[in-house]
Design a protein around this motif. Structure first.
Motif, mmCIF file in Angstrom:
data_model
loop_
_atom_site.group_PDB
_atom_site.id
_atom_site.type_symbol
_atom_site.label_atom_id
_atom_site.label_comp_id
_atom_site.label_asym_id
_atom_site.label_seq_id
_atom_site.Cartn_x
_atom_site.Cartn_y
_atom_site.Cartn_z
ATOM 1 N N HIS A 72 41.315 -34.364 13.411
ATOM 2 C CA HIS A 72 42.263 -33.329 13.803
ATOM 3 C C HIS A 72 41.476 -32.148 14.359
ATOM 4 C CE1 HIS A 72 41.300 -30.976 10.109
ATOM 5 N NE2 HIS A 72 41.151 -32.168 9.584
ATOM 6 N N GLY A 73 42.164 -31.100 14.696
ATOM 7 C CA GLY A 73 41.506 -29.911 15.219
ATOM 8 C C GLY A 73 42.336 -28.674 14.944
ATOM 9 N N GLN A 74 41.801 -27.552 15.397
ATOM 10 C CA GLN A 74 42.498 -26.274 15.251
ATOM 11 C C GLN A 74 42.585 -25.581 16.603
ATOM 12 O OE1 GLN A 74 40.047 -24.580 11.880
ATOM 13 N NE2 GLN A 74 41.978 -23.566 11.399
ATOM 14 N N ALA A 75 43.697 -24.872 16.795
ATOM 15 C CA ALA A 75 43.861 -23.949 17.919
ATOM 16 C C ALA A 75 44.089 -22.579 17.299
ATOM 17 C CB ALA A 75 45.038 -24.353 18.795
ATOM 18 N N ILE A 76 43.154 -21.670 17.498
ATOM 19 C CA ILE A 76 43.186 -20.378 16.817
ATOM 20 C C ILE A 76 43.215 -19.266 17.862
ATOM 21 C CG2 ILE A 76 42.041 -18.921 15.105
ATOM 22 C CD1 ILE A 76 40.465 -21.444 14.259
ATOM 23 N N PHE A 77 44.106 -18.295 17.640
ATOM 24 C CA PHE A 77 44.257 -17.184 18.568
ATOM 25 C C PHE A 77 44.160 -15.875 17.796
ATOM 26 C CE2 PHE A 77 46.610 -20.845 19.999
ATOM 27 C CZ PHE A 77 46.235 -20.977 21.332
ATOM 28 N N GLY A 87 47.053 -22.844 14.771
ATOM 29 C CA GLY A 87 47.812 -24.067 14.932
ATOM 30 C C GLY A 87 46.973 -25.303 14.661
ATOM 31 N N GLU A 88 47.562 -26.269 13.948
ATOM 32 C CA GLU A 88 46.885 -27.533 13.704
ATOM 33 C C GLU A 88 47.070 -28.464 14.897
ATOM 34 O OE1 GLU A 88 44.911 -28.606 11.245
ATOM 35 O OE2 GLU A 88 45.000 -26.574 10.417
ATOM 36 N N LEU A 89 46.022 -29.190 15.235
ATOM 37 C CA LEU A 89 46.065 -30.161 16.319
ATOM 38 C C LEU A 89 46.003 -31.562 15.734
ATOM 39 C CD1 LEU A 89 43.457 -28.525 18.739
ATOM 40 C CD2 LEU A 89 45.947 -28.271 18.783
ATOM 41 N N PRO A 90 46.969 -32.429 16.050
ATOM 42 C CA PRO A 90 46.926 -33.795 15.511
ATOM 43 C C PRO A 90 45.757 -34.607 16.035
ATOM 44 C CG PRO A 90 48.694 -33.557 17.117
ATOM 45 C CD PRO A 90 48.169 -32.180 16.855
ATOM 46 N N ARG A 91 45.196 -34.198 17.174
ATOM 47 C CA ARG A 91 43.998 -34.836 17.720
ATOM 48 C C ARG A 91 42.952 -33.767 17.959
ATOM 49 N NH1 ARG A 91 47.955 -35.894 21.133
ATOM 50 N NH2 ARG A 91 46.882 -34.785 22.814
ATOM 51 N N PRO A 92 41.662 -34.094 17.827
ATOM 52 C CA PRO A 92 40.642 -33.121 18.191
ATOM 53 C C PRO A 92 40.783 -32.742 19.662
ATOM 54 C CG PRO A 92 39.673 -34.975 17.016
ATOM 55 C CD PRO A 92 41.085 -35.362 17.340
ATOM 56 N N PRO A 93 40.448 -31.513 20.036
ATOM 57 C CA PRO A 93 40.510 -31.155 21.457
ATOM 58 C C PRO A 93 39.548 -32.014 22.266
ATOM 59 C CG PRO A 93 39.318 -29.492 20.201
ATOM 60 C CD PRO A 93 39.914 -30.432 19.194
ATOM 61 N N ALA A 94 39.834 -32.175 23.553
ATOM 62 C CA ALA A 94 38.958 -32.961 24.420
ATOM 63 C C ALA A 94 37.538 -32.426 24.380
ATOM 64 C CB ALA A 94 39.505 -32.966 25.839
ATOM 65 N N ARG A 95 37.426 -31.121 24.264
ATOM 66 C CA ARG A 95 36.123 -30.479 24.066
ATOM 67 C C ARG A 95 36.353 -29.156 23.347
ATOM 68 N NH1 ARG A 95 35.301 -26.260 27.445
ATOM 69 N NH2 ARG A 95 36.712 -26.057 29.231
ATOM 70 N N ASP A 96 35.384 -28.735 22.540
ATOM 71 C CA ASP A 96 35.472 -27.421 21.911
ATOM 72 C C ASP A 96 35.428 -26.354 22.998
ATOM 73 O OD1 ASP A 96 35.439 -28.683 19.460
ATOM 74 O OD2 ASP A 96 33.286 -28.388 19.151
ATOM 75 N N SER A 97 36.225 -25.308 22.840
ATOM 76 C CA SER A 97 36.239 -24.245 23.847
ATOM 77 C C SER A 97 36.588 -22.922 23.204
ATOM 78 C CB SER A 97 37.232 -24.566 24.967
ATOM 79 O OG SER A 97 38.558 -24.585 24.470
ATOM 80 N N GLN A 112 49.532 -30.819 22.989
ATOM 81 C CA GLN A 112 49.334 -31.620 21.774
ATOM 82 C C GLN A 112 50.621 -31.735 20.953
ATOM 83 O OE1 GLN A 112 46.400 -32.625 19.543
ATOM 84 N NE2 GLN A 112 44.643 -31.935 20.715
ATOM 85 N N HIS A 113 51.612 -30.906 21.234
ATOM 86 C CA HIS A 113 52.910 -31.025 20.567
ATOM 87 C C HIS A 113 53.836 -32.002 21.286
ATOM 88 C CE1 HIS A 113 53.249 -27.802 17.369
ATOM 89 N NE2 HIS A 113 52.054 -27.566 17.869
ATOM 90 N N GLY A 145 59.707 -35.593 10.256
ATOM 91 C CA GLY A 145 58.583 -35.122 11.042
ATOM 92 C C GLY A 145 58.957 -34.968 12.499
ATOM 93 N N THR A 146 58.061 -34.364 13.240
ATOM 94 C CA THR A 146 58.192 -34.240 14.687
ATOM 95 C C THR A 146 56.904 -34.750 15.293
ATOM 96 O OG1 THR A 146 59.623 -32.297 14.447
ATOM 97 C CG2 THR A 146 58.657 -32.692 16.612
ATOM 98 N N TRP A 147 56.960 -35.909 15.919
ATOM 99 C CA TRP A 147 55.762 -36.572 16.424
ATOM 100 C C TRP A 147 55.342 -35.952 17.751
ATOM 101 C CZ3 TRP A 147 54.031 -39.451 20.603
ATOM 102 C CH2 TRP A 147 52.848 -40.175 20.389
ATOM 103 N N PRO A 148 53.998 -35.701 17.913
ATOM 104 C CA PRO A 148 52.872 -36.108 17.070
ATOM 105 C C PRO A 148 52.355 -35.033 16.115
ATOM 106 C CG PRO A 148 52.065 -35.440 19.210
ATOM 107 C CD PRO A 148 53.547 -35.271 19.261
ATOM 108 N N ALA A 149 52.893 -33.797 16.195
ATOM 109 C CA ALA A 149 52.336 -32.715 15.386
ATOM 110 C C ALA A 149 52.445 -32.984 13.898
ATOM 111 C CB ALA A 149 53.037 -31.396 15.730
ATOM 112 N N SER A 150 53.433 -33.790 13.479
ATOM 113 C CA SER A 150 53.625 -34.050 12.051
ATOM 114 C C SER A 150 52.487 -34.848 11.434
ATOM 115 C CB SER A 150 54.944 -34.791 11.824
ATOM 116 O OG SER A 150 54.979 -35.991 12.564
ATOM 117 N N ALA A 151 51.596 -35.414 12.261
ATOM 118 C CA ALA A 151 50.458 -36.148 11.695
ATOM 119 C C ALA A 151 49.659 -35.266 10.751
ATOM 120 C CB ALA A 151 49.556 -36.672 12.821
#
Length: 365
Positions: A72-77, A87-97, A112-113, A145-151
């Motif tokens: 998984h991953g994170q989106a942080i603002f 925000g939680e990401l059900p998949r890791p980002p394509a690249r860290d940024s 990702q939602h 759940g709400t796919w895919p974020a519910s993962a």
């Protein structure tokens, strides 16, 4: 797709730090791996001008999802020394940024939602034989759940255990309960897995309104993974599928286009409608490429294809920004929806279309 979950991003002006980072736990020494990732991102933000207070807030948030297992991953603002959205990401980002900019980089979180399909997952377990009508138990686990974020952010969970002798009768009551639950969350599907006999009993006793939404899934059905119930099966069920709500909007657009109703196509026409707060839903064949830029001002509806248009409307010092950031802010600011529709479903002029709230062809910026 409704974007109200992004509203906290636009309550205050920027600049914003937008961080996308892989926080997976299924690697050797995950804490060390994440520390190395954050060091690189922190250095990037420092070079872009982020101050120490902002970096400190981000450092506290990175990896705060350590209890989430698997990939998984994170989106942080963050902005002005405060965390704005994590925000939680059900998949890791394509690249860290990491980006420090006037507008938040929200489109990767949005994608990702997608396709944001509401569902109920049900696992029925029974360890005995169907003929053993006086021994054993039937156990039911159900989860919304709400796919895919519910993962990584599972919804409400139900646990139901009844003697096998009363399963036929109990399945009727449970079926009505699941039907009411599905109506409440507007579920597109009821995914059922587990024991075939016990599952068949439940499905046959479901009300007709929900029985038509049943999808049978196969494979292992653990219920204590810390991830979404039936996560491996959900991907095969929903991948490539649109949410029913989004498909309804696409069908409305097709109808209006055929009848020359309140709908437009092309980037210029869609931007003009967003300027007027006229867009009910923006349709895209794919998110805008990184090379596409738009001009924008302080307010969400101040966007244009060129600088002169905004200056003529009284906007001082317009800025050129990535189109995806400008469009997302405009959609959130005007409570408009976003629908990403594959080209083979609906080919749009320049990959852009919009359903309008009203028809007013004479309106200008």
């Amino acid at each position: 797709m409704r974007l109200s979950f992004l509203e906290p991003l636009y309550t205050e002006p920027g600049p914003f730090a937008s961080v996308y980072v892989d926080t997976s736990r299924d690697v050797a020494q995950p804490d060390r791996a994440l520390d190395l990732r954050w060091r690189r991102l922190r250095a990037d933000l420092t070079r872009q001008g982020a101050d120490q207070a902002l970096l400190g807030v981000l450092e506290e948030a990175v990896g705060a999802d350590a209890e989430v297992p698997g990939t998984h991953g994170q989106a942080i603002f963050a902005a002005h020394g405060s965390l704005v959205l994590d925000g939680e990401l059900p998949r890791p980002p394509a690249r860290d940024s990491a980006r420090y900019s006037t507008l938040p980089e929200a489109m990767p979180l949005v994608t990702q939602h997608l396709p944001e399909i509401p569902y109920l997952a049900v696992v029925v377990h029974y360890g005995g034989l169907p003929t053993a009508e006086t021994h054993g138990w039937v156990t039911v686990e159900a989860e919304s759940g709400t796919w895919p974020a519910s993962a990584v952010t599972p919804g409400e969970r139900l646990h139901h255990r009844v003697p096998v002798a009363s399963w036929h009768h109990s399945a009727v009551r449970l079926g009505h309960q699941l039907d009411a639950w599905a109506r409440r969350i507007r579920a597109d599907a009821l995914v059922v897995a587990g024991d075939e006999w016990a599952g068949n009993v439940l499905v046959r006793r479901l009300p007709h309104s929900i029985r038509d939404k049943v999808v049978r899934a196969r494979g292992p059905t653990p219920t204590d993974t810390g991830r979404a119930l039936l996560e491996p099966q959900l991907g095969s069920v929903f991948r490539g599928r649109m949410a029913e709500h989004d498909r309804d909007l696409v069908n409305v657009f097709i109808g209006r286009r055929a009848l020359r109703g309140p709908a437009v196509e092309g980037l210029a026409a869609a931007v003009g409608a967003l300027q007027r707060g006229q867009v009910a839903a923006l349709l895209l064949n794919h998110p805008p490429p990184a090379s596409l830029r738009l001009w924008t001002g302080p307010r969400p509806t101040q966007l244009a294809l060129n600088e002169e248009e905004l200056v003529s409307c009284g906007v001082r010092a317009p800025r050129e920004e990535p189109a995806d950031e400008v469009l997302v802010r405009a959609l959130v600011g005007t409570a408009a929806e976003l629908v990403v529709v594959p080209e083979d479903e609906l080919l749009l002029d320049e990959g852009v279309g919009a359903l309008l709230r009203y028809a007013d062809p004479a309106a200008t910026v």
